[in-house]
Write a protein that holds these residues in place. Structure first.
Motif, short mmCIF file in Angstrom:
data_model
loop_
_atom_site.label_atom_id
_atom_site.label_comp_id
_atom_site.label_asym_id
_atom_site.label_seq_id
_atom_site.Cartn_x
_atom_site.Cartn_y
_atom_site.Cartn_z
N GLU A 50 -4.00 5.52 -0.79
CA GLU A 50 -3.11 4.55 -0.25
C GLU A 50 -2.54 4.51 1.13
O GLU A 50 -2.42 3.65 1.75
N HIS A 57 -4.94 3.15 3.56
CA HIS A 57 -4.97 2.06 3.36
C HIS A 57 -3.87 1.15 4.17
O HIS A 57 -3.98 0.25 5.00
N GLU A 81 -4.19 -0.98 -10.21
CA GLU A 81 -5.24 -1.58 -9.07
C GLU A 81 -5.73 -2.60 -9.04
O GLU A 81 -6.05 -3.33 -8.24
N GLU A 86 0.94 -1.26 -0.02
CA GLU A 86 -0.11 -0.14 -0.12
C GLU A 86 0.91 1.25 0.04
O GLU A 86 0.60 2.31 -0.73
N GLU A 92 -11.64 1.64 -6.27
CA GLU A 92 -10.64 1.88 -6.93
C GLU A 92 -10.43 1.52 -8.39
O GLU A 92 -10.02 2.49 -8.95
#
Ligand code: FEO
Length: 176
Positions: free
Chosen positions: A50, A53, A94, A17, A130
């Motif tokens: 990101e 995440h 992605e 990530e 995403e």
């Protein structure tokens, strides 16, 4: 408490990530250099997504009493500033992240780790979003055609994006 195997795999996912965040930061800089400030802003929002995440996994490890083990990040390779090529790379990237998340979910299921399974399900939904975001940009590019006027308009549209996630991690669960 989670198993060592799951903790290792989540640490690996944190690295992926963060590598994604680093990639989007590199892409953002490249587009800004070209004067596409709207696309640069969109990519900077993606950088924040990101990081969120990564930090969500980070907080989860700490909540579970596991160790966070940060690893080396690869330097991002951004070879293009062509609008279409760049967003094709975003979509491709992605799709790779989706595979990685699904792999982690499958591992949690196989280990009967229900807490991790439930936790990772959030990311599965996030990946649908995403991939959709990148696909829609490519679709718009096709609909508008590749003229400089079209790119100018799309660039303005992309510049309207703001991150939908926390951009400060002071309140990340577990990190206190
Ligand atoms: Fe963290 Fe873009 O997936």
């Amino acid at each position: 408490m989670i198993s060592r195997k799951i903790a290792d795999r989540i640490n690996e996912q944190i690295n992926r990530e963060m590598a994604s965040a680093y990639l989007y930061l590199g892409m953002s800089a490249k587009m800004a250099e070209k004067g596409y400030h709207g696309a640069a802003k969109w990519l900077l929002s993606q950088y924040h997504e990101e990081m969120f995440h990564a930090m969500k996994f980070y907080g989860y490890l700490l909540d579970q009493g596991a160790s966070v083990e940060l690893k080396t990040l690869p330097a991002p390779e951004v070879k293009t500033s062509d609008f279409k090529e760049l967003f094709q790379k975003v979509l491709e990237h992605e799709k790779g992240v989706t595979k990685s998340i699904v792999e982690l979910l499958a591992m949690a299921k196989a280990e009967n780790d229900y807490a991790t399974e439930i936790f990772v399900q959030w990311y599965v939904g996030e990946q649908v979003e995403e991939e959709k975001n990148a696909s829609e940009i490519l679709q718009n590019l096709d609909l508008l055609g590749g003229s400089s006027q079209a790119l100018f308009l799309l660039n303005i549209e992309l510049g309207k994006r703001v991150p939908e996630v926390a951009t400060s991690f002071l309140e990340v669960e577990g990190a206190h």
